[in-house]
Design a protein around this motif. Structure first.
Motif, mmCIF file in Angstrom:
data_model
loop_
_atom_site.group_PDB
_atom_site.id
_atom_site.type_symbol
_atom_site.label_atom_id
_atom_site.label_comp_id
_atom_site.label_asym_id
_atom_site.label_seq_id
_atom_site.Cartn_x
_atom_site.Cartn_y
_atom_site.Cartn_z
ATOM 1 N N TYR A 177 -6.246 6.318 11.888
ATOM 2 C CA TYR A 177 -6.358 5.631 10.599
ATOM 3 C C TYR A 177 -4.977 5.218 10.089
ATOM 4 O O TYR A 177 -4.797 4.103 9.576
ATOM 5 C CB TYR A 177 -7.013 6.552 9.562
ATOM 6 N N ALA A 178 -4.022 6.126 10.191
ATOM 7 C CA ALA A 178 -2.677 5.866 9.669
ATOM 8 C C ALA A 178 -2.011 4.712 10.406
ATOM 9 O O ALA A 178 -1.427 3.804 9.777
ATOM 10 C CB ALA A 178 -1.821 7.128 9.771
ATOM 11 N N TRP A 179 -2.084 4.717 11.736
ATOM 12 C CA TRP A 179 -1.493 3.625 12.503
ATOM 13 C C TRP A 179 -2.123 2.289 12.120
ATOM 14 O O TRP A 179 -1.432 1.274 11.940
ATOM 15 C CB TRP A 179 -1.666 3.872 14.002
ATOM 16 N N THR A 180 -3.452 2.283 12.008
ATOM 17 C CA THR A 180 -4.152 1.050 11.656
ATOM 18 C C THR A 180 -3.745 0.559 10.268
ATOM 19 O O THR A 180 -3.513 -0.636 10.057
ATOM 20 C CB THR A 180 -5.676 1.274 11.705
ATOM 21 N N ALA A 181 -3.685 1.488 9.303
ATOM 22 C CA ALA A 181 -3.342 1.107 7.933
ATOM 23 C C ALA A 181 -1.923 0.553 7.845
ATOM 24 O O ALA A 181 -1.676 -0.441 7.138
ATOM 25 C CB ALA A 181 -3.501 2.313 7.002
ATOM 26 N N VAL A 182 -0.987 1.163 8.557
ATOM 27 C CA VAL A 182 0.401 0.700 8.505
ATOM 28 C C VAL A 182 0.507 -0.731 9.032
ATOM 29 O O VAL A 182 1.117 -1.604 8.407
ATOM 30 C CB VAL A 182 1.311 1.647 9.307
ATOM 31 N N VAL A 183 -0.107 -0.980 10.194
ATOM 32 C CA VAL A 183 -0.018 -2.318 10.783
ATOM 33 C C VAL A 183 -0.758 -3.343 9.928
ATOM 34 O O VAL A 183 -0.246 -4.433 9.649
ATOM 35 C CB VAL A 183 -0.594 -2.297 12.216
ATOM 36 N N ALA A 184 -1.981 -2.996 9.493
ATOM 37 C CA ALA A 184 -2.789 -3.956 8.744
ATOM 38 C C ALA A 184 -2.172 -4.278 7.386
ATOM 39 O O ALA A 184 -2.029 -5.453 7.023
ATOM 40 C CB ALA A 184 -4.200 -3.407 8.562
ATOM 41 N N VAL A 185 -1.820 -3.250 6.633
ATOM 42 C CA VAL A 185 -1.245 -3.479 5.311
ATOM 43 C C VAL A 185 0.115 -4.161 5.434
ATOM 44 O O VAL A 185 0.455 -5.047 4.632
ATOM 45 C CB VAL A 185 -1.114 -2.154 4.541
ATOM 46 N N GLY A 186 0.893 -3.784 6.442
ATOM 47 C CA GLY A 186 2.193 -4.421 6.641
ATOM 48 C C GLY A 186 2.067 -5.917 6.900
ATOM 49 O O GLY A 186 2.798 -6.729 6.326
ATOM 50 N N CYS A 187 1.117 -6.284 7.764
ATOM 51 C CA CYS A 187 0.894 -7.706 8.036
ATOM 52 C C CYS A 187 0.397 -8.436 6.789
ATOM 53 O O CYS A 187 0.781 -9.582 6.539
ATOM 54 C CB CYS A 187 -0.102 -7.869 9.178
ATOM 55 N N LEU A 188 -0.456 -7.782 6.023
ATOM 56 C CA LEU A 188 -0.939 -8.406 4.788
ATOM 57 C C LEU A 188 0.207 -8.637 3.812
ATOM 58 O O LEU A 188 0.273 -9.686 3.149
ATOM 59 C CB LEU A 188 -2.007 -7.521 4.142
ATOM 60 N N LEU A 189 1.130 -7.695 3.730
ATOM 61 C CA LEU A 189 2.255 -7.835 2.814
ATOM 62 C C LEU A 189 3.165 -9.000 3.193
ATOM 63 O O LEU A 189 3.797 -9.607 2.329
ATOM 64 C CB LEU A 189 3.072 -6.537 2.776
ATOM 65 N N THR A 190 3.235 -9.323 4.494
ATOM 66 C CA THR A 190 4.058 -10.466 4.899
ATOM 67 C C THR A 190 3.523 -11.767 4.326
ATOM 68 O O THR A 190 4.258 -12.755 4.207
ATOM 69 C CB THR A 190 4.110 -10.586 6.432
ATOM 70 N N TYR A 191 2.240 -11.785 3.971
ATOM 71 C CA TYR A 191 1.666 -12.969 3.326
ATOM 72 C C TYR A 191 1.718 -12.857 1.810
ATOM 73 O O TYR A 191 2.032 -13.822 1.115
ATOM 74 C CB TYR A 191 0.210 -13.138 3.787
ATOM 75 N N VAL A 192 1.407 -11.660 1.285
ATOM 76 C CA VAL A 192 1.313 -11.475 -0.167
ATOM 77 C C VAL A 192 2.677 -11.563 -0.828
ATOM 78 O O VAL A 192 2.839 -12.213 -1.874
ATOM 79 C CB VAL A 192 0.635 -10.130 -0.494
ATOM 80 N N LEU A 193 3.687 -10.926 -0.264
ATOM 81 C CA LEU A 193 4.998 -10.857 -0.922
ATOM 82 C C LEU A 193 5.618 -12.239 -1.141
ATOM 83 O O LEU A 193 6.025 -12.554 -2.264
ATOM 84 C CB LEU A 193 5.935 -9.962 -0.114
#
Length: 423
Positions: free
Chosen positions: A326-342
């Motif tokens: 879960y942790a690995w998935t969350a880090v990659v997924a949320v990190g990629c999302l932040l590259t768009y949101v930020l």
């Protein structure tokens, strides 16, 4: 957004109720296979969770269609999703085909050639009705001819289906990992459509993602450790099919030609994100194929050397192994999302998202490798301790040592029961 949430809740409720019904029927009629050598669970457990997930998804799509049919004056935005009913029907038809194939495999253990052929047929049905990778987010470059587009789409769908299925080995693993991945992907598609089509927030990709999140959330309680029922191949392949379809449906909505240096990475998110959130399953899939081919076996032959098996062998508990995924998935997924949101919404640099991913990777790596460090410290301590103080082998393994000879009257220490899991 309210309608999306309502559809997710409906899918969750229907999936949860159907999970209980299917579980009880599976136990009553003994609809479960024998335990295999590679399995982690120790008691026969039904593997029909894919049926409950599919019914939840079907109910949500039916409700969405019903709402859209009330008239364009009330729900004109949702009506756009069903402008091409053949496209939606092809997705649901492919999903039904995959569920039937998976149930047959879970009950009678089909050969891998039959399963692979069924997966290609289902993926071909989706591509045939227009859900295909027509263009890449690189200035709208077309993917060759229509035939090339269909071929690329079919192989991408089959790849994702098998990658998801390959990690289906622990209680709650696939359901939790894909729930996180689809939740993040739904947020991304919803925000993306706000930018590209500000007067219509509804699209096929968001609908598939949010319905899938709801169905998985409803199934997860009965699949949590110790699992009462597994999703089986029917569920894992179904989830992979819909995840790939959702990702393919949203490709090409951003044009990097109009993006600056800071926004360039975000422009590739439609392709990067679906594969990024599945980086662990895809890695497991690739390693398994190479491992089996080197051994002269079929790439789809089963073994007990998947990443989740290795985490258990390292010393992680069942729960810890699942949470690590879960942790690995969350880090990659949320990190990629932040590259768009930020950059788009906060006007800040996407480098902060990369920093988040880097720090997250370090933390996850430390937690993942922690048992190796503990084992090494115990080994060093055992070598340096006086002979009289040396701990027993059982003590090094985390099991209290039984001192003195074991007689007929002295009950030996019982080994802990292996955790339950889907494989």
């Amino acid at each position: 957004m309210t309608l999306f949430v309502a559809l997710a809740v409906l899918a969750a409720v229907v999936s949860f109720v159907c999970s209980i019904v299917v579980w009880k029927l599976g136990l009553r009629f003994k609809l479960y296979p024998q335990i295999r050598e590679r399995d982690v669970h120790t008691r026969p457990t039904p593997r029909l969770g894919g049926i409950a997930i599919f019914i939840g998804i079907l109910a949500a799509f039916g409700a969405a269609w019903l709402v859209s049919s009330l008239g364009p004056d009330r729900f004109s935005l949702l009506t756009i999703v069903f402008e091409n009913p053949a496209q939606v029907l092809s997705i649901l038809g492919a999903a039904l085909m995959i569920v039937l194939l998976g149930v047959a495999d879970d009950l009678w253990d089909l050969d891998w050639m039959t399963k692979l052929a069924g997966q290609f047929i289902a993926a071909g049905l989706v591509a045939w009705q227009g859900v295909s990778i027509v263009s890449l987010p690189i200035g709208g470059i077309s993917v060759g001819s229509s035939w090339m587009s269909a071929v690329v789409t079919v192989f991408a769908i089959v790849l994702v289906m098998n990658a998801v299925n390959f990690i289906d080995g622990l209680d709650g693993l696939v359901a939790g990992v894909t729930l996180i991945a689809n939740g993040v992907f739904f947020i991304y598609t919803y925000l993306l459509v706000q930018q590209t089509s500000p007067f219509n927030y509804f699209n096929l990709a968001s609908l598939i993602a949010v319905v899938l999140v709801g169905a998985l959330a409803g199934f997860l309680p009965i699949n949590w450790h110790p699992a009462k029922m597994f999703m089986g191949d029917a569920g894992a392949l179904l989830v992979g099919l819909l995840m790939a379809t959702s990702a393919i449906a949203v490709t090409g909505q951003i044009n990097p030609a109009a993006a600056g240096i800071e926004d360039l990475f975000a422009a590739f998110i439609p392709i990067i994100l679906p594969f990024a959130v599945l980086v662990i399953p895809l890695l497991d899939f690739g390693l398994a194929v190479l491992r089996r081919l080197r051994a002269g076996k079929s790439p789809f032959s089963a073994d007990r050397k998947h990443l989740h098996h290795r985490l258990l062998d390292m010393g992680h508990s069942h729960l810890h192994a699942v949470l690590i995924f879960y942790a690995w998935t969350a880090v990659v997924a949320v990190g990629c999302l932040l590259t768009y949101v930020l950059p788009v919404y906060l006007g800040t640099s996407a480098r902060w998202a990369l920093l988040f991913i880097g720090v997250g990777f370090v933390v996850c790596a430390v937690i993942t490798l922690a048992p190796l460090g503990r084992r090494k410290r115990l080994t060093v301590a055992a070598e340096e301790a006086p002979a009289a103080e040396l701990p027993g082998v059982d003590e090094l393994a985390g099991v209290p040592e039984t001192h003195g000879p074991v007689t007929a009257e002295a009950a030996p220490v019982e080994s802990p029961e292996p955790p339950n899991g889907a494989r």
